[in-house]
Motif scaffolding. Sequence first.
Motif, PDB file in Angstrom:
ATOM      1  N   GLN A  47     -27.934  29.775  23.889  1.00 26.66           N
ATOM      2  CA  GLN A  47     -26.942  30.230  24.691  1.00 26.66           C
ATOM      3  C   GLN A  47     -26.633  31.689  24.397  1.00 26.66           C
ATOM      4  OE1 GLN A  47     -23.013  28.449  23.909  1.00 26.66           O
ATOM      5  NE2 GLN A  47     -22.755  28.208  25.999  1.00 26.66           N
ATOM      6  N   ASP A  48     -26.557  32.173  25.878  1.00 27.45           N
ATOM      7  CA  ASP A  48     -26.538  33.853  25.815  1.00 27.45           C
ATOM      8  C   ASP A  48     -25.248  34.372  26.799  1.00 27.45           C
ATOM      9  OD1 ASP A  48     -26.856  36.428  25.507  1.00 27.45           O
ATOM     10  OD2 ASP A  48     -28.996  36.511  25.843  1.00 27.45           O
ATOM     11  N   GLU A  52     -20.935  36.032  23.272  1.00 29.17           N
ATOM     12  CA  GLU A  52     -21.026  35.013  22.448  1.00 29.17           C
ATOM     13  C   GLU A  52     -22.523  34.522  22.496  1.00 29.17           C
ATOM     14  OE1 GLU A  52     -19.945  30.446  22.499  1.00 29.17           O
ATOM     15  OE2 GLU A  52     -18.257  31.726  23.210  1.00 29.17           O
ATOM     16  N   LYS A  53     -23.030  34.400  21.395  1.00 30.52           N
ATOM     17  CA  LYS A  53     -24.549  33.998  21.325  1.00 30.52           C
ATOM     18  C   LYS A  53     -24.597  32.701  20.301  1.00 30.52           C
ATOM     19  CE  LYS A  53     -25.579  38.113  23.019  1.00 30.52           C
ATOM     20  NZ  LYS A  53     -25.569  38.297  24.620  1.00 30.52           N
ATOM     21  N   ARG A  54     -25.289  31.840  20.922  1.00 28.78           N
ATOM     22  CA  ARG A  54     -25.695  30.623  20.058  1.00 28.78           C
ATOM     23  C   ARG A  54     -26.972  30.472  19.579  1.00 28.78           C
ATOM     24  NH1 ARG A  54     -22.734  26.714  18.393  1.00 28.78           N
ATOM     25  NH2 ARG A  54     -23.597  24.461  17.825  1.00 28.78           N
ATOM     26  N   THR A  61     -27.768  24.742  14.117  1.00 28.84           N
ATOM     27  CA  THR A  61     -27.167  25.934  15.108  1.00 28.84           C
ATOM     28  C   THR A  61     -25.922  26.947  14.444  1.00 28.84           C
ATOM     29  OG1 THR A  61     -25.713  24.284  16.098  1.00 28.84           O
ATOM     30  CG2 THR A  61     -27.772  24.328  16.886  1.00 28.84           C
ATOM     31  N   THR A  63     -22.794  29.946  16.377  1.00 28.11           N
ATOM     32  CA  THR A  63     -22.664  30.867  17.182  1.00 28.11           C
ATOM     33  C   THR A  63     -21.983  31.942  16.778  1.00 28.11           C
ATOM     34  OG1 THR A  63     -21.850  28.757  18.472  1.00 28.11           O
ATOM     35  CG2 THR A  63     -20.702  30.811  19.139  1.00 28.11           C
ATOM     36  N   TYR A  64     -22.464  33.067  17.313  1.00 31.95           N
ATOM     37  CA  TYR A  64     -21.806  34.408  16.783  1.00 31.95           C
ATOM     38  C   TYR A  64     -21.141  34.790  18.036  1.00 31.95           C
ATOM     39  CZ  TYR A  64     -25.184  34.570  12.898  1.00 31.95           C
ATOM     40  OH  TYR A  64     -25.958  34.472  11.889  1.00 31.95           O
ATOM     41  N   MET A  65     -20.139  35.692  17.400  1.00 27.93           N
ATOM     42  CA  MET A  65     -19.028  36.311  18.395  1.00 27.93           C
ATOM     43  C   MET A  65     -19.026  37.622  18.028  1.00 27.93           C
ATOM     44  SD  MET A  65     -16.342  33.375  19.664  1.00 27.93           S
ATOM     45  CE  MET A  65     -15.991  34.425  21.123  1.00 27.93           C
ATOM     46  N   ASN A  88     -21.165  23.969  14.576  1.00 31.63           N
ATOM     47  CA  ASN A  88     -22.230  24.561  14.052  1.00 31.63           C
ATOM     48  C   ASN A  88     -23.181  24.081  12.947  1.00 31.63           C
ATOM     49  OD1 ASN A  88     -21.805  26.974  15.506  1.00 31.63           O
ATOM     50  ND2 ASN A  88     -20.277  27.781  14.207  1.00 31.63           N
TER      51      ASN A  88
END
Length: 90
Positions: A47-48, A52-54, A61, A63-65, A88
Amino acid sequence: MLKKVAQLATVLVLGVACGHESAATQQIRNAASADLDCDPTLIEFVQDKPLEKRVAGCGRTLTYMHQCNAIAGGGTECSWRPVRKDSNKL
């Protein structure tokens, strides 16, 4: 010490191999590799969004914010940080 040398070597190799990736993508891939204990070449962006990138790798998994914080003396410091939550699966 050997683990740090290996990580540095990986980062250098990725710097050459992934030269077409943006700085943000490289930063997230390297962080995810360490956070998920997974080879950087196995990290996939699932997810891009702009801030926010997953990512997924090695069966997990994360997620980065993109977050910014004020720093002493004025200004801000921004970085990509993992979001710690149940979905996550860490």
